[in-house]
Design a protein around this motif. Structure first.
Motif, PDB file in Angstrom:
ATOM      1  N   ARG A 175     -47.928  -5.624  14.577  1.00  0.00           N
ATOM      2  CA  ARG A 175     -47.573  -7.034  14.485  1.00  0.00           C
ATOM      3  C   ARG A 175     -47.993  -7.563  13.114  1.00  0.00           C
ATOM      4  O   ARG A 175     -49.074  -7.242  12.619  1.00  0.00           O
ATOM      5  CB  ARG A 175     -48.289  -7.864  15.561  1.00  0.00           C
ATOM      6  N   GLN A 182     -51.203 -17.274  15.305  1.00  0.00           N
ATOM      7  CA  GLN A 182     -50.372 -16.106  15.586  1.00  0.00           C
ATOM      8  C   GLN A 182     -51.229 -14.929  16.050  1.00  0.00           C
ATOM      9  O   GLN A 182     -50.833 -14.177  16.950  1.00  0.00           O
ATOM     10  CB  GLN A 182     -49.571 -15.714  14.346  1.00  0.00           C
ATOM     11  N   ALA A 186     -50.822 -12.462  19.224  1.00  0.00           N
ATOM     12  CA  ALA A 186     -50.386 -11.101  18.931  1.00  0.00           C
ATOM     13  C   ALA A 186     -51.438 -10.041  19.259  1.00  0.00           C
ATOM     14  O   ALA A 186     -51.095  -8.887  19.532  1.00  0.00           O
ATOM     15  CB  ALA A 186     -50.004 -11.005  17.450  1.00  0.00           C
ATOM     16  N   ALA A 190     -50.396  -6.612  21.093  1.00  0.00           N
ATOM     17  CA  ALA A 190     -50.423  -5.345  20.360  1.00  0.00           C
ATOM     18  C   ALA A 190     -51.267  -4.309  21.103  1.00  0.00           C
ATOM     19  O   ALA A 190     -50.887  -3.138  21.222  1.00  0.00           O
ATOM     20  CB  ALA A 190     -50.962  -5.561  18.953  1.00  0.00           C
ATOM     21  N   ARG A 240     -37.601  -3.248  13.068  1.00  0.00           N
ATOM     22  CA  ARG A 240     -38.687  -3.255  14.047  1.00  0.00           C
ATOM     23  C   ARG A 240     -39.662  -2.109  13.793  1.00  0.00           C
ATOM     24  O   ARG A 240     -40.113  -1.431  14.708  1.00  0.00           O
ATOM     25  CB  ARG A 240     -38.141  -3.186  15.476  1.00  0.00           C
TER      26      ARG A 240
END
Length: 295
Positions: A175, A182, A186, A190, A240
């Motif tokens: 991430r 954030q 995240a 993760a 990604r």
């Protein structure tokens, strides 16, 4: 000196396209093959490409059984295989699996367990790289066991930063976070993704470098002490965190930068007596500064 080992029968501890590629190569070598599949993969093509196939796990658990060391070894011994090929992902970088294979007298088709321990885990690999004076990106220096520790370490490093899984690869558990809010979202996401994919929720931080080139050096070693590089490729085109296009040789990097990449890659892998195919990965920024990231 190691003796040359020939195989009669192998088990492929993976699924889908990855397993199909290994099974196809084994067939070309006239080896007998064993596949494993979960209930949800019962119609997957890889099951039917093997000479034998066995279900692992129960209905409703589509991926976790591919991480089950005991079940993989139970089937391997039941079928009398000489070796297990893990493909990539799942158990391919699991040191415990490689050691258990050796204990059961089954060849793990991959690096030696001790080499895996030193460079397969990204945190250990970065520590070793630092000891060998390879250039590194600033990253976390302590275990990130909870969000409080993570926030403290993020403040020290500075945003933006990248969360990465210590085990495995393929973009799982990664991430980019640009601020504390954030990170709060995240961090657990993760870790959960890493646990699901690799059976290990350990993550670490690296300072995020904007718009670098992602350069990989291919390494090939044998059990007689020989180790060579097979040059480099540019894997910067990604979606990604998965590589979409690989270009070899890498365009737009200088000759001196190439030679440094080869030297760093060989230096690292010689330090662990690496004896298999492997990839040493680097980031190269717009000023052609090189940063080791993982093996």
């Amino acid at each position: 000196m190691s003796q040359i080992t020939t195989f009669r029968k192998i088990l492929v501890a993976n699924r889908g396209e990855i397993a199909i590629r290994v099974l196809r190569a084994a067939s070309e070598l006239k080896l007998q093959t064993v596949a494993v599949y979960t209930y949800e993969d019962r119609y997957s093509l890889h099951r039917y490409k093997a000479d034998q196939s066995y279900q692992i796990g129960q209905e409703g658990d589509p991926l976790r059984p591919y991480l089950d060391i005991d079940e993989m070894l139970f089937i391997a011994k039941k079928c009398g295989v000489d070796a297990i090929h893990p493909g990539y992902g799942f158990l391919s970088e699991n040191v415990d699996f490689a050691r258990r294979c050796a204990e059961e007298g089954i060849v793990f088709i991959g690096p030696e367990p001790e080499a895996m321990k030193k460079v397969g885990d990204k945190i250990s690999a970065k520590k070793l790289a630092g000891e060998l004076n390879l250039p590194l990106i600033e990253g976390s220096r302590i275990a990130l066991n909870d969000i409080r520790t993570a926030l403290q370490e993020a403040r020290r490093i500075g945003y933006p930063l990248m969360i990465k899984a210590a085990s495995g690869g393929g973009g799982r558990g990664m991430r980019i976070v640009r601020n504390a809010e954030q990170l709060k979202t995240a961090f657990d996401a993760a870790r959960n993704e890493a646990l699901s994919a690799f059976g290990d929720d350990t993550v670490f931080f690296e300072k995020f470098i904007e718009n670098p080139k992602h350069i990989e050096v291919q390494i090939l070693g044998d059990q007689y002490g020989n180790l060579v590089h097979l040059f480099e490729r540019d894997c910067s085109v990604q979606r990604r965190y998965q590589k979409v296009v690989e270009i070899a040789p890498s365009p737009n990097i200088g000759a001196k930068t190439r030679e440094k990449l080869y030297d760093y890659a060989l230096r690292l892998m010689k330090a662990v007596n690496y004896s298999c195919a492997g990839t040493v990965e680097f980031l190269v920024d717009q000023s052609e500064n090189i940063y080791f990231i993982e093996v």
